[in-house]
Design an enzyme around this catalytic site. Sequence first.
Site, PDB file in Angstrom:
ATOM      1  N   GLU A 287       0.817  -1.209   0.000  1.00  0.00           N
ATOM      2  CA  GLU A 287       0.000   0.000   0.000  1.00  0.00           C
ATOM      3  C   GLU A 287       0.852   1.261   0.000  1.00  0.00           C
ATOM      4  OE1 GLU A 287      -2.667  -0.686   3.395  1.00  0.00           O
ATOM      5  OE2 GLU A 287      -4.005  -1.791   2.050  1.00  0.00           O
ATOM      6  N   ASP A 361      -8.495  -8.955   4.147  1.00  0.00           N
ATOM      7  CA  ASP A 361      -8.198  -7.870   5.078  1.00  0.00           C
ATOM      8  C   ASP A 361      -9.215  -7.749   6.210  1.00  0.00           C
ATOM      9  OD1 ASP A 361      -7.092  -5.739   6.279  1.00  0.00           O
ATOM     10  OD2 ASP A 361      -7.413  -4.315   4.650  1.00  0.00           O
ATOM     11  N   GLU A 389     -12.295  -1.849  12.224  1.00  0.00           N
ATOM     12  CA  GLU A 389     -12.260  -1.191  10.912  1.00  0.00           C
ATOM     13  C   GLU A 389     -13.386  -1.670   9.995  1.00  0.00           C
ATOM     14  OE1 GLU A 389      -8.576  -1.730   8.790  1.00  0.00           O
ATOM     15  OE2 GLU A 389      -9.352  -0.767   6.988  1.00  0.00           O
TER      16      GLU A 389
HETATM   17  O1  GCW Z   1      -6.847  -2.856   6.341  1.00  0.00           O
HETATM   18  C1  GCW Z   1      -5.908  -2.041   5.810  1.00  0.00           C
HETATM   19  C2  GCW Z   1      -6.221  -0.725   6.387  1.00  0.00           C
HETATM   20  C3  GCW Z   1      -5.033   0.187   6.405  1.00  0.00           C
HETATM   21  C4  GCW Z   1      -3.903  -0.534   7.110  1.00  0.00           C
HETATM   22  C5  GCW Z   1      -3.587  -1.800   6.328  1.00  0.00           C
HETATM   23  C6  GCW Z   1      -2.487  -2.620   6.977  1.00  0.00           C
HETATM   24  C7  GCW Z   1      -2.174   0.322   8.501  1.00  0.00           C
HETATM   25  O2  GCW Z   1      -7.283  -0.156   5.663  1.00  0.00           O
HETATM   26  O3  GCW Z   1      -5.405   1.336   7.098  1.00  0.00           O
HETATM   27  O4  GCW Z   1      -2.763   0.267   7.244  1.00  0.00           O
HETATM   28  O5  GCW Z   1      -4.719  -2.601   6.281  1.00  0.00           O
HETATM   29  O6  GCW Z   1      -2.825  -3.533   7.711  1.00  0.00           O
HETATM   30  O7  GCW Z   1      -1.335  -2.363   6.741  1.00  0.00           O
END
Ligand code: GCW
Length: 695
Positions: A287, A361, A389
């Site tokens: 990311e 995720d 989240e």
């Molecule tokens: O789930 C995603 C989140 C990001 C997060 C990423 C991760 C810290 O939306 O905010 O970043 O995973 O776990 O690295």
Amino acid sequence: MSNKYILLLLMLFSVDAHADDGYRLWLKYDRIQDAARRKEYLRFAGFVDLETPSSSIQMAAKTELLRGFEGMLGAKPAIAGRKTGGIRLLRDQHLPDEGFRIELKGGNLLVSGGSDRGILYGAFTLLRLIQTGQAISKLPISESPKVQLRMLNHWDNPLGTIERGYAGASLWKWYELPEVIDPRYTDYARANASIGINAVAVNNVNASARFLTAEYLQKVKALADVFRPYGIQVFLSINFASPKILSGLTTSDPLDPQVRQWWREKTEEVYRYIPDFGGFLVKANSEGEPGPQEYGRTHADGANMLAEALKPHGGRVIWRAFVYSPDPRGDRFREAYNEFKPLDGLFASNVIVQVKNGPIDFQPREPFHPILGAMPHTPLALEFQITQEYLGFSTNLVYQASLYKECLESDTYAKGKGATVARIVDGSVHAYSITAMAGVANTGSDRNWTGHLMSQANWYAFGRLAWDHTLGEADIADEWIRMTWTKRPEAVAIIKDILLKSRQIYVDFTTPLGLHHIMGQGIHFGPEPWLEKSARPDWTSVYYHRADSVGLGFDRTATGNNSLALYRPEVKQSWEKPETCDLNYLLWFHHVGWNKRLSTGNTLWDELCTRYYRGVEEVARMQAQWARIQPWVDAEMFADVAGRLAAQHREALNWRDACVLYFQTYSRMPIPAPYKAPERTLEDMKKIVAWYQLK
Ligand code: GCW
């Protein structure tokens, strides 16, 4: 007595009796009402003796015992010179390092530990016995943790914000540190120690290089000093490009000698501040974060460079496997596996690879990550997300022990039957030398720590399961309720029922039958199943649900992209056929016709609608259940949860209406009786969700 006077008395009484704001978490230590039980423990309220008074950890154990005894029994154990009728804390070489034993011996309560930490955990366990109303005849008790590193990962930023935090700002007041030490840091450490958490990464994995400056190292040191007496080791998330960012090196290539030298020196500096520093947590090439792949190097090259710098100090690298390349033809489901599996055996001995529980995720329900069980030569840590989240932030009641247990008990078949995720992670399947479980913290500056009071249970349950993954989610709930809310059996039963059903309820009104990743873009809140354009195809919703006129779901079997083949044959086989696949995972692996009849007797369409509608009804039922416990719990805490349940009901309706109306544009089938079609239109729902996105 005049009416006015009575009213005043009543007011005083209610302020006194209902003044709980949740700050004390599960460590309330309120007076035990059961007189017989109180008497049992009062026999040992004479003194608390330490074996090593200079040990700060033993001192912390003692302070906690004094506090607990004073609160629960109304006794101050302070009688000097007595030989019996007290508590003795001592070390016992024969016990496992962090293990303990609590027993009655020589007229005293003996709490022995394999180390000072063991003693501390024993002391907290003794307090829990009293808090939950257990008879002293339960003793002796011996325990030791199943996993070595039981860790919280904070996604806290240098300016005090928290990525995906829903309970206020960061607990760490970076501007005030290191001079001002908020007493709250100690309460945080106490809470962690009470559930066996022994490691904390204080900053976000999307890491600012600033944490490695002298400015911030002093602040982190101040926190480490507070946490140390509670047996908690501090870790830092690092930015892989730090050599470039902080010192102007032209590269951060992990094979460059200057870069390696930079990390050696930086690591030495960190250890000068924090001699028992735990190590680095790393998110790289994920990311947008920098990493070794920018230089044509592998994750192992990157991790091993840091491992080399940490090794002389006994530190560890925790390298995250949460990576996925932006290949629109790929399937995010398999990318971490593809990247890491070939590296098995290439990591240095002080590297742990940290894997999220599922392949995408932290969705409300995911199959276990296919890497788990597939890397016999690399210690794998499990990462759960405690912060909600994808679970409705802090307005939705979701008891996550159910989710954690479901993953931990999944069988990977890595070495035949019984190689559960739990046994991979605790090292028993592949004899890992390091074992670890991490939870992304849900704490913040809110007075009650976690926003939703019920989310305290998730912090608690994570710690308990990291300590002992064989504990049942119902037993953990039971303990937590007794310590946090009430011991009244009727109320305990109701709250427990709410907790135990809550996760499935959330799944039902958001992503039933194995739907996933159809939430609001970016904020990850509310429904947005129609999302079809984003910076990456795998950030959209249509990528995951694949609705069309034929049916719904992502075909990951051999007729589709075959990601299912990453699992062992036994696992693959169990999910391979839509007819026999567990309905909870159905749409994770299959594109199913709208008219296909499922094992419930319903067609896919009818079952989908049934679950969305039932989910909303179940939220209403939780509200009704909650209303019943009002007489038995603190008024302020009661009202807070009641309000959040009402918000959850509103949000559940949004999810239901948005999803059934949207999917209906593909199925072209009516909402099945007895349910009534939503009063709102799809356009209404799109508007509401668009508002969520406004800044
Ligand atoms: O789930 C995603 C989140 C990001 C997060 C990423 C991760 C810290 O939306 O905010 O970043 O995973 O776990 O690295």
